[in-house]
Write a protein that holds these residues in place. Structure first.
Motif, PDB file in Angstrom:
ATOM      1  N   ALA A  27     -30.471   1.324  34.629  1.00 26.79           N
ATOM      2  CA  ALA A  27     -30.758   2.575  33.924  1.00 26.79           C
ATOM      3  C   ALA A  27     -32.239   2.924  33.932  1.00 26.79           C
ATOM      4  O   ALA A  27     -32.608   4.096  33.925  1.00 26.79           O
ATOM      5  CB  ALA A  27     -30.233   2.485  32.492  1.00 26.79           C
ATOM      6  N   ASN A  28     -33.103   1.893  33.932  1.00 28.46           N
ATOM      7  CA  ASN A  28     -34.544   2.156  33.864  1.00 28.46           C
ATOM      8  C   ASN A  28     -35.210   2.088  35.230  1.00 28.46           C
ATOM      9  O   ASN A  28     -36.433   1.986  35.328  1.00 28.46           O
ATOM     10  CB  ASN A  28     -35.205   1.147  32.923  1.00 28.46           C
ATOM     11  N   CYS A  29     -34.399   2.161  36.269  1.00 27.23           N
ATOM     12  CA  CYS A  29     -34.934   2.005  37.624  1.00 27.23           C
ATOM     13  C   CYS A  29     -35.940   3.109  37.937  1.00 27.23           C
ATOM     14  O   CYS A  29     -35.733   4.287  37.614  1.00 27.23           O
ATOM     15  CB  CYS A  29     -33.793   2.033  38.636  1.00 27.23           C
ATOM     16  N   VAL A  30     -37.040   2.728  38.563  1.00 29.14           N
ATOM     17  CA  VAL A  30     -38.055   3.665  39.025  1.00 29.14           C
ATOM     18  C   VAL A  30     -38.074   3.609  40.546  1.00 29.14           C
ATOM     19  O   VAL A  30     -38.228   2.533  41.128  1.00 29.14           O
ATOM     20  CB  VAL A  30     -39.443   3.322  38.465  1.00 29.14           C
ATOM     21  N   ALA A  31     -37.902   4.731  41.183  1.00 31.73           N
ATOM     22  CA  ALA A  31     -37.861   4.773  42.650  1.00 31.73           C
ATOM     23  C   ALA A  31     -39.201   4.355  43.237  1.00 31.73           C
ATOM     24  O   ALA A  31     -40.277   4.659  42.690  1.00 31.73           O
ATOM     25  CB  ALA A  31     -37.489   6.164  43.123  1.00 31.73           C
ATOM     26  N   ALA A  32     -39.139   3.642  44.351  1.00 27.47           N
ATOM     27  CA  ALA A  32     -40.355   3.251  45.052  1.00 27.47           C
ATOM     28  C   ALA A  32     -41.092   4.497  45.536  1.00 27.47           C
ATOM     29  O   ALA A  32     -40.467   5.534  45.813  1.00 27.47           O
ATOM     30  CB  ALA A  32     -40.004   2.356  46.233  1.00 27.47           C
ATOM     31  N   PRO A  33     -42.386   4.441  45.654  1.00 26.72           N
ATOM     32  CA  PRO A  33     -43.140   5.602  46.136  1.00 26.72           C
ATOM     33  C   PRO A  33     -42.923   5.814  47.623  1.00 26.72           C
ATOM     34  O   PRO A  33     -42.565   4.888  48.358  1.00 26.72           O
ATOM     35  CB  PRO A  33     -44.590   5.235  45.824  1.00 26.72           C
ATOM     36  N   GLU A  34     -43.134   7.038  48.064  1.00 30.32           N
ATOM     37  CA  GLU A  34     -43.053   7.314  49.490  1.00 30.32           C
ATOM     38  C   GLU A  34     -44.096   6.502  50.244  1.00 30.32           C
ATOM     39  O   GLU A  34     -45.157   6.162  49.712  1.00 30.32           O
ATOM     40  CB  GLU A  34     -43.294   8.802  49.751  1.00 30.32           C
ATOM     41  N   LEU A  35     -43.777   6.182  51.476  1.00 31.34           N
ATOM     42  CA  LEU A  35     -44.723   5.445  52.307  1.00 31.34           C
ATOM     43  C   LEU A  35     -45.797   6.411  52.793  1.00 31.34           C
ATOM     44  O   LEU A  35     -45.535   7.305  53.591  1.00 31.34           O
ATOM     45  CB  LEU A  35     -44.005   4.815  53.502  1.00 31.34           C
ATOM     46  N   ASN A  36     -46.998   6.232  52.306  1.00 32.79           N
ATOM     47  CA  ASN A  36     -48.132   7.052  52.718  1.00 32.79           C
ATOM     48  C   ASN A  36     -49.415   6.237  52.507  1.00 32.79           C
ATOM     49  O   ASN A  36     -49.363   5.061  52.130  1.00 32.79           O
ATOM     50  CB  ASN A  36     -48.181   8.374  51.939  1.00 32.79           C
ATOM     51  N   ALA A  37     -50.541   6.848  52.749  1.00 29.58           N
ATOM     52  CA  ALA A  37     -51.810   6.128  52.669  1.00 29.58           C
ATOM     53  C   ALA A  37     -52.074   5.603  51.270  1.00 29.58           C
ATOM     54  O   ALA A  37     -52.618   4.504  51.097  1.00 29.58           O
ATOM     55  CB  ALA A  37     -52.950   7.045  53.113  1.00 29.58           C
ATOM     56  N   ASP A  38     -51.703   6.358  50.241  1.00 31.44           N
ATOM     57  CA  ASP A  38     -51.924   5.887  48.875  1.00 31.44           C
ATOM     58  C   ASP A  38     -51.086   4.653  48.580  1.00 31.44           C
ATOM     59  O   ASP A  38     -51.563   3.687  47.966  1.00 31.44           O
ATOM     60  CB  ASP A  38     -51.595   6.999  47.874  1.00 31.44           C
ATOM     61  N   THR A  39     -49.828   4.686  48.976  1.00 33.34           N
ATOM     62  CA  THR A  39     -48.957   3.539  48.718  1.00 33.34           C
ATOM     63  C   THR A  39     -49.452   2.305  49.459  1.00 33.34           C
ATOM     64  O   THR A  39     -49.582   1.220  48.875  1.00 33.34           O
ATOM     65  CB  THR A  39     -47.517   3.859  49.156  1.00 33.34           C
ATOM     66  N   ILE A  40     -49.750   2.478  50.745  1.00 37.33           N
ATOM     67  CA  ILE A  40     -50.235   1.337  51.529  1.00 37.33           C
ATOM     68  C   ILE A  40     -51.549   0.820  50.956  1.00 37.33           C
ATOM     69  O   ILE A  40     -51.809  -0.392  50.947  1.00 37.33           O
ATOM     70  CB  ILE A  40     -50.389   1.733  53.004  1.00 37.33           C
ATOM     71  N   GLY A  41     -52.365   1.698  50.446  1.00 35.94           N
ATOM     72  CA  GLY A  41     -53.659   1.312  49.882  1.00 35.94           C
ATOM     73  C   GLY A  41     -53.586   0.749  48.484  1.00 35.94           C
ATOM     74  O   GLY A  41     -54.624   0.431  47.893  1.00 35.94           O
ATOM     75  N   GLY A  42     -52.388   0.617  47.921  1.00 34.77           N
ATOM     76  CA  GLY A  42     -52.249   0.002  46.610  1.00 34.77           C
ATOM     77  C   GLY A  42     -52.387   0.957  45.445  1.00 34.77           C
ATOM     78  O   GLY A  42     -52.402   0.517  44.286  1.00 34.77           O
ATOM     79  N   ARG A  43     -52.464   2.248  45.728  1.00 30.68           N
ATOM     80  CA  ARG A  43     -52.587   3.229  44.647  1.00 30.68           C
ATOM     81  C   ARG A  43     -51.175   3.648  44.219  1.00 30.68           C
ATOM     82  O   ARG A  43     -50.709   4.752  44.520  1.00 30.68           O
ATOM     83  CB  ARG A  43     -53.435   4.410  45.112  1.00 30.68           C
ATOM     84  N   LEU A  44     -50.510   2.740  43.526  1.00 32.12           N
ATOM     85  CA  LEU A  44     -49.116   2.915  43.136  1.00 32.12           C
ATOM     86  C   LEU A  44     -49.025   3.600  41.778  1.00 32.12           C
ATOM     87  O   LEU A  44     -49.880   3.377  40.908  1.00 32.12           O
ATOM     88  CB  LEU A  44     -48.411   1.554  43.063  1.00 32.12           C
ATOM     89  N   PRO A  45     -48.003   4.402  41.559  1.00 33.36           N
ATOM     90  CA  PRO A  45     -47.814   5.001  40.230  1.00 33.36           C
ATOM     91  C   PRO A  45     -47.689   3.902  39.174  1.00 33.36           C
ATOM     92  O   PRO A  45     -47.042   2.875  39.392  1.00 33.36           O
ATOM     93  CB  PRO A  45     -46.506   5.794  40.379  1.00 33.36           C
ATOM     94  N   GLN A  46     -48.304   4.110  38.031  1.00 33.13           N
ATOM     95  CA  GLN A  46     -48.292   3.087  36.990  1.00 33.13           C
ATOM     96  C   GLN A  46     -46.868   2.777  36.530  1.00 33.13           C
ATOM     97  O   GLN A  46     -46.548   1.616  36.238  1.00 33.13           O
ATOM     98  CB  GLN A  46     -49.129   3.544  35.792  1.00 33.13           C
ATOM     99  N   ALA A  47     -46.031   3.786  36.493  1.00 34.86           N
ATOM    100  CA  ALA A  47     -44.645   3.551  36.062  1.00 34.86           C
ATOM    101  C   ALA A  47     -43.941   2.600  37.016  1.00 34.86           C
ATOM    102  O   ALA A  47     -43.131   1.751  36.592  1.00 34.86           O
ATOM    103  CB  ALA A  47     -43.887   4.877  35.988  1.00 34.86           C
ATOM    104  N   TYR A  48     -44.253   2.712  38.312  1.00 37.09           N
ATOM    105  CA  TYR A  48     -43.628   1.809  39.283  1.00 37.09           C
ATOM    106  C   TYR A  48     -44.190   0.401  39.148  1.00 37.09           C
ATOM    107  O   TYR A  48     -43.449  -0.585  39.211  1.00 37.09           O
ATOM    108  CB  TYR A  48     -43.841   2.331  40.702  1.00 37.09           C
ATOM    109  N   ARG A  49     -45.486   0.287  38.957  1.00 35.21           N
ATOM    110  CA  ARG A  49     -46.095  -1.032  38.765  1.00 35.21           C
ATOM    111  C   ARG A  49     -45.468  -1.731  37.560  1.00 35.21           C
ATOM    112  O   ARG A  49     -45.145  -2.924  37.598  1.00 35.21           O
ATOM    113  CB  ARG A  49     -47.610  -0.910  38.579  1.00 35.21           C
ATOM    114  N   ASP A  50     -45.299  -0.986  36.480  1.00 38.56           N
ATOM    115  CA  ASP A  50     -44.728  -1.567  35.265  1.00 38.56           C
ATOM    116  C   ASP A  50     -43.269  -1.966  35.461  1.00 38.56           C
ATOM    117  O   ASP A  50     -42.799  -2.929  34.851  1.00 38.56           O
ATOM    118  CB  ASP A  50     -44.835  -0.581  34.108  1.00 38.56           C
TER     119      ASP A  50
END
Length: 1001
Positions: free
Chosen positions: A502-525
């Motif tokens: 129920a609390n699943c957060v979708a992974a971010p799209e594969l792009n430069a931000d994702t590869i560079g570690g700039r992940l949405p905080q909700a996904y990190r959590d």
């Protein structure tokens, strides 16, 4: 630190010269500080004017022992700048170069868990050294299931009077674990009033400050005696960024023997791109893994074939716009957050110790006694984590150009689907924390027995360890579900299994931000969770003993001690449910460790003073002990020991001992729940990187392994293992694990020539020989793999291969268990000297302790040849400790020096074939051409001055690592911190200053 009797001037202010475990011992009387006789010091184990010295249960009226004992006094701990008994015990002066588990191991998996500090003598490991507090054993403490040995963090410091270290087997006296030796921490029973002590150690770099404050107190009446101490210690963390030698770890490869360090590194010497490569300190980050394709090279600028890409907005043309191709060394491998990992982990410790006695004036002048030790340890460690996100073939999260590739076979986060692309992401620091509560309480009654001169002692004790360990971990199921997504009409993404998670957060799209570690905080959590495990360890002890004279001999009264003991241990380690279910990405998983064991023992010891004051027999004494043991787990055993001392003429004597010891399997070794680990993908024997590029260059072993790999369908010229190798270790109770057995013998000479007004001199030289057989050992996963694929009678389902599973995707899993296989042998010489003289209105004292190992060998399997590690880079063959003090009036000056010999033979050690007993000379030369693996002599200097300003105030100030000596530098082909070997004998902090003050009220 010095030998027994060669003491400093703390509570044992009447220095005893000949207690070098002396053969010559006159009746002991208290003397002033200018004499060299022995002071009688009453301990919790003795009666009025009588002493029980570590290694024996016989009460003596003189401070001497047949075997050599190292003594560390409270004042020596202070003058040397140690801020705890733990630090003093792990110093080279006690360990003689043996590697110890200490706070350098925060990033490694160790027995007892992160933050545990243990002590192992003679390089035989902490499980083979028995730790006592006032003559009673300390039970194991720590976190996770592999709790094998006592944690030195539980020890008090302020109330310690002295520490006695017996480096000889003593199972016949103390029972299991006393294989390499016994350490007895003895508290001061004569404390009166209130004393406040404070110490701070400050590294010159300003980080890693270590502070301790303590109060000791004592009061009593003619019948009651109460003493105690309360302590608080806090040591700040010391990070990679704080240490000068870790600022730029490089591979350190050589371009031929004798070439400059780093000459074969990827970039020229001095080029900062060599720092934190994936060979040493770095990890692949900011990188995309894809099926091999054309791309413009980041370094070359021309089109080539690559399976690793990095986002690069400057690449606007070519076959892969927006990305540049990278190889092994031009990919990103350093994140500044890596520098925040700890070299020395932070710790906070609360310690309380209380002891009391009460004279009953009944039951044979009986005395009731009791003791409580309670500690709480809080420790922590950072771990830099790389996150691998495996995007599935056809996933809408992928750009079109990467959507239909096949980079990896299905794995644990791919939900059974083909992985089209993997993002290697620098996630940053994750935290781990440990909280260990330890309590030991015990007491009993002792008094005069029915016969004249006889005493009895009955004791009952209980130890509790309650620990929690927390680790921030990626959860496999959450990552897997986050990658199964459906694209919404507004272009966002939702988890396909959102109804289940129920609390699943979708992974971010594969792009430069994702590869560079700039992940949405909700996904990190969402993907990171704090996992919590608990450990409970219990030990109960009942013991009773009597001792006294049995008959008269020409040298005095023969003494006998007999007794019985019962001990029961229980462990209950429960990892977090995610660890139990194997739901931790990139971290070990483990099952609960639960089990009990008990032992019943009877023992006896006799001391026979055969002759004294006779021509050529100034003293002739014999000591013998035996113990019958019956363990619930493995059955019964008998150990024994016999030792003798012969003072030929006054001032010169000989001594010798021979005995057997054993170590019952620890609860963790018997009942350890299957614990997972990982080996690098390159550990797969069939990986092409393990073979020369030209098959004509294959060695005979290469040819055999290639043949065996071909038998399972793998071509070693092309096969690449892309996945880490999972390993599982289990306890050996179900396989009939038995106790280790050992023999330990020594022979030595002691001399005390008469120098008259020129001072006093004491010399001792001892030879020791320890052999452990039927040793408890876990079959290393790497060993299992090599034995499996290096077998001339290769069968993928038999022999060592029965422990190896290779699935249809060529992912490997290796299972290992604790078994009785190994042999360990340690031999060598110990030399000890003390010289003291009155000069310049003061007292000058020089102590020297030198150990020369002649063999430190081992083998895992009985059919193998012994492999001798003596003299290699972390197993020195020569170790020395020296200190000089000058006391004049109320001031004492001290200068100390620790020495670790340079290494030799390391290359032959790594090229030694334990199955043939031969060194592969070509391989040894290849190592010399490629790596620096040997170290030079290493010296650490310290200095201090102590002022007894007034009767009730003392001030000590000094410097440790006076010349700011850095650890030696080696290539990153073995475990390193920076470019230094991972070894407790080296100082990673650098020059540090300390101040200790003590007030008495």
């Amino acid at each position: 630190m010095n030998r027994l009797g060669l003491l400093g001037t703390s509570a044992l202010r009447s220095s005893a010269v000949f207690g070098l475990a002396l053969v010559v011992a006159a009746p002991a009387v208290a003397q002033d500080t200018t004499t060299d006789e022995v002071e009688v010091v009453e301990t919790a184990e003795q009666g009025e004017g009588e002493i029980v010295v570590t290694g024996s249960r016989i009460r003596r009226d003189e401070y001497s022992t047949i075997e050599p004992i190292t003594v560390v006094t409270a004042e020596e701990i202070t003058q040397a700048g140690f801020n705890s008994a733990t630090d003093a015990l792990q110093s080279n002066a006690v360990t003689a170069g043996s590697g110890q588990i200490n706070n350098y191991y925060g990033g490694f998996v160790t027995d007892g868990g992160t933050g545990a500090n243990t002590l192992g003598l003679r390089n035989l490991g902490p499980a083979r050294t028995l730790i006592l507090l006032n003559g009673r054993r300390l039970s194991p403490a720590g976190t996770r299931g592999s709790v094998l040995a006592a944690d030195l963090n539980v020890l008090p410091t302020a109330i310690v009077e002295r520490i006695e270290v017996l480096k000889a087997g003593a199972s016949s006296v103390y029972g299991s674990d006393a294989v390499a030796g016994v350490v007895n921490i003895i508290t001061d029973q004569k404390v009166r009033g209130l004393s406040i002590e404070a110490q701070v150690n400050v590294p010159e770099v300003g980080a890693g400050v270590d502070r301790r404050v303590a109060a000791t107190f004592g009061f009593g009446t003619t019948r009651l005696n109460i003493i105690g101490s309360l302590e608080y210690r806090k040591r700040d963390g010391f990070s990679i960024n704080d240490a000068s030698f870790t600022g730029c770890p490089i591979p350190g490869y050589l371009d031929g023997e004798g070439s400059e360090f780093g000459s074969a590194d990827p970039y020229p010497i001095g080029d900062p791109r060599n720092c934190f490569t994936i060979d040493n300190g770095g990890a692949t980050i900011n990188t995309l893994g894809v099926p091999t394709r054309d791309a413009i090279g980041r370094t070359s600028g021309v089109v080539g074939r690559f399976n690793r890409l990095v986002p690069d907005a400057s690449v606007t043309t070519g076959p892969t716009p927006g990305y540049a191709g990278v190889g092994l060394y031009d990919r990103d491998s350093y994140d500044p957050a890596m520098g925040e990992e700890y070299v020395v982990t932070p710790t906070e410790i609360y310690t309380g110790f209380f002891s009391g006695t009460y004279d009953l004036d009944a039951l044979g002048n009986a005395e009731l006694y009791g003791e409580v030790l309670a500690t709480r340890r809080k420790s922590s460690a950072y771990l830099y984590r790389q996150l691998s996100l495996d995007y599935l073939r056809g996933s809408p999260l992928l750009p079109t150009e990467f959507r239909n590739g096949a980079f990896l076979a299905p794995n644990e986060t791919s939900s059974g689907q083909i992985v089209a692309a993997r993002a290697f992401i620098g996630f940053g620091l994750t935290d781990s924390r440990q909280n260990v509560d330890y309590v030991r309480a015990g007491g009993g009654i002792r008094g005069d027995f029915a016969l004249p001169g006889w005493r009895y002692d009955a004791y009952i004790g209980k130890s509790w360890t309650d620990a929690t360990y927390e680790v921030e971990s990626f959860l496999i199921d959450r990552i897997a579900n986050s990658l199964l997504v459906t694209q919404n009409t507004d272009g966002t993404f939702s988890c396909t299994n959102a109804a289940t998670f129920a609390n699943c957060v979708a992974a971010p799209e594969l792009n430069a931000d994702t590869i560079g570690g700039r992940l949405p905080q909700a996904y990190r959590d969402y993907i990171l969770a704090n996992t919590v495990g608990t450990n409970k360890f219990r030990e109960t002890t009942f013991a009773v003993g009597i001792d006294g004279p049995i008959f008269a001999l020409p040298g005095g009264d023969a003494q006998l001690a007999i007794g019985a003991e019962y001990r029961q241990q229980r462990i209950d380690d429960t990892p977090d449910e995610n660890a139990i279910n194997g739901n931790l990405l990139g971290l070990t998983s483990s099952l609960p460790t639960r089990g009990t064991d008990s032992v019943r023992e009877v023992f006896g010891e006799v001391f026979l003073p055969i002759l004294s004051n006779r021509p050529f027999f100034e003293n002739l004494n014999l000591n013998a002990s035996a113990r019958y043991t019956d363990y619930e787990s493995y059955g019964s055993d008998v150990t024994y020991k016999i030792a003798g001392e012969w003072e030929v003429v006054r001032g010169f004597g000989l001594r010798a001992s021979y005995g057997t010891s054993y170590r019952a399997p620890a609860l963790a070794e018997q009942f350890l729940g299957a614990t997972s680990g990982f080996l690098g993908a390159g550990t797969d024997p069939c990986d092409s990187d393990n073979f020369p590029s030209d098959p004509s260059d294959y060695s005979a072993n290469d040819q055999l392994v290639a043949q065996n790999c071909a038998a399972v369908g793998l071509d070693v010229t092309t096969f690449v293992q892309n996945n880490s190798i999972k390993t599982f270790t289990r306890g050996g109770a179900e396989f009939g694990l038995e106790a280790e057995t050992s023999t330990n013998w020594s022979v030595g000479a002691v001399a005390r020539p008469t120098l008259g007004s020129a001072g006093s001199l004491s010399l001792a030289l001892d030879y020791f020989d320890i052999k452990v057989e039927n040793g408890v050992s876990s079959l290393g996963a790497g060993t299992i793999l090599n034995r499996c694929y290096g077998d001339t009678a290769f069968d993928p389902d038999a022999g060592f291969c029965r422990f190896v599973v290779r699935d249809a995707n060529n992912e490997l899993e290796v299972n290992s268990d604790y078994v009785n296989l190994s042999t360990d042998i340690v031999k060598g010489f110990e030399f000890n000297a003390r010289y003291a003289v009155d000069v310049f209105d003061g007292r000058f004292t020089l102590n020297a302790n030198v150990t020369k190992y002649t063999e430190q060998s081992s083998r895992l399997f009985p059919e193998e040849y012994l492999t001798d590690a003596n003299g290699t880079y972390v197993t020195p063959d020569w170790v020395g400790s020296f200190d000089a003090t000058f006391r004049t009036g109320k001031v004492t000056f001290r200068y100390g020096l620790d020495w670790i010999d340079s290494s030799s033979g390391t290359y032959d050690y790594f090229a030694y074939d334990e199955q043939t007993g031969q060194v592969d000379e070509d391989l040894a030369q290849a190592y010399r051409d490629s790596y620096i693996l040997e170290v030079p002599d290493y010296f650490l200097h310290s200095a201090s001055v102590q002022f007894n300003v007034a009767e009730d105030f003392e001030l000590t100030a000094g410097v440790r690592n006076l010349f700011d000596k850095q650890p030696p530098r080696i290539s990153a082909a073995v475990n390193t911190i920076g470019n230094a070997p991972l070894y407790s004998g080296y100082d990673y902090i650098g020059r540090s200053f300390f101040v200790n003050t003590a007030f008495k009220f």
